[in-house]
Design a protein around this motif. Structure first.
Motif: not given
Length: 327
Positions: A86-87, A90-91, A94, A112, A116-119, A131, A133
């Motif tokens: 997950c990390t 997202e990183k 972005k 950045s 809004d990145l959603r799971f 994931f 956006v």
């Protein structure tokens, strides 16, 4: 286009019809078909418990990850592996967003923050995670979301095609045709490199897929090839020149920084693999002149610079404007 969920429902309907037909046959013939009926019921239950969650993820995601390894071998995967997935997602998304658009430093940071990145879900079977956006607030202050939202979704959904161009020891030059924008290509390759497993999180294989690009596989092998490819990026047509702009961030690990607020150009992604921490500190927050080879996008705008010389500039004057020599 038939969705993944619709495909699962169609298969479930077939099992339901088989159950109904078996019960009718059992009633009319008197033959005990309970074993067959139980098998069909088991298959139906398995379909909804295991395949439906994954179908929902695939229908609702811009990017789906499937991680395999020691930490994912059971239905209760290691938290460290899940957090890494997950990390990392997202990183890297972005960073990709900040790198591919011609934005000022302020607007790049705003993008950045607003991204809004959603799971979109988790499914059993190693680790399946999706994931997406969500629609972006305006970066430039208008009332409507801007075109960068669709451009970013396109860049994200194209990532699973990149592993197809990773050969045994190098990248296939076809990657330049797939992603003609040099800055987007370089940023996308860096994102894939960062997502490639190191094995430290208990993950040895990561499959990535999207609605637009099928599926690609990443292992430590791809990571080795990509590391070298990022040190010597593929180029189709290089020119020579000098550009003056500001540096707000330097990534020492990747040897990348962005030269921003360049007169007539905007933002230029710069490659300098051997940049040291000492040099990074000297150029950070300063107005500098960068010289070397560079590559343009299809419109002729400089997008990717291979920096060979860096000098400080006290102020922008006419003599410090862009110097371009065509091939």
């Amino acid at each position: 286009m038939v969705t993944w969920v619709e495909q699962v429902h169609k298969r479930a309907s077939a099992f339901q019809n088989q159950i109904a037909a078996a019960r009718m046959s059992e009633a009319s013939s008197g033959v005990n078909l309970s074993g067959m009926i139980e098998l069909f019921q088991y298959k139906l239950e398995e379909l909804y418990l295991e395949e439906m969650p994954l179908a929902q993820i695939r229908d609702n995601s811009d990017l789906v990850f499937h991680a395999e390894g020691p930490s994912t071998a059971t239905n209760t995967p290691g938290l460290h592996a899940f957090n890494w997935l997950c990390t990392s997602a997202e990183k890297q998304i972005k960073l990709l967003a900040k790198a591919i658009f011609n934005l000022s430093d302020m607007d790049a940071k705003r993008l950045s923050r607003n991204l809004d990145l959603r799971f979109s879900g988790f499914a059993p079977g190693s680790i399946y995670a999706g994931f997406f956006v969500s629609p972006l607030p305006s970066v430039m202050g208008s009332d409507e979301p801007e075109a960068i939202y669709n451009a970013l979704k396109f860049a994200i959904r194209q990532l699973p095609t990149i592993p197809d161009f990773i050969e045994d020891e190098a990248l296939n030059y076809g990657i330049a045709e797939l992603i003609p924008d040099p800055a987007m290509r370089d940023a996308s390759l860096e994102a894939i490199f960062r997502l490639s497993p190191t094995g430290k999180a208990g993950i040895h294989t990561l499959d990535i897929s999207s609605p637009d690009a099928g599926q690609g596989e990443l292992t430590t092998r791809e990571r080795v090839v990509l590391r070298e490819a990022l040190r010597k990026p593929i180029t189709l047509k290089k020119r020579q020149g000098s550009f003056v702009g500001e540096v707000r961030e330097v990534d020492l690990d990747s040897g990348r920084f962005h030269l921003r607020n360049i007169n007539g150009v905007g933002t230029l992604r710069c490659v300098m693999p051997d940049v040291s921490s000492e040099l990074g500190q000297k150029i950070l927050g300063n107005l500098i002149s960068v010289s070397g080879d560079y590559e343009c996008d299809e419109s002729g705008r400089p997008r990717l610079m291979f920096a060979s010389e860096i000098t400080h500039v006290k102020e922008i004057t006419d003599q410090h404007s862009i110097i371009i020599e065509s091939d």
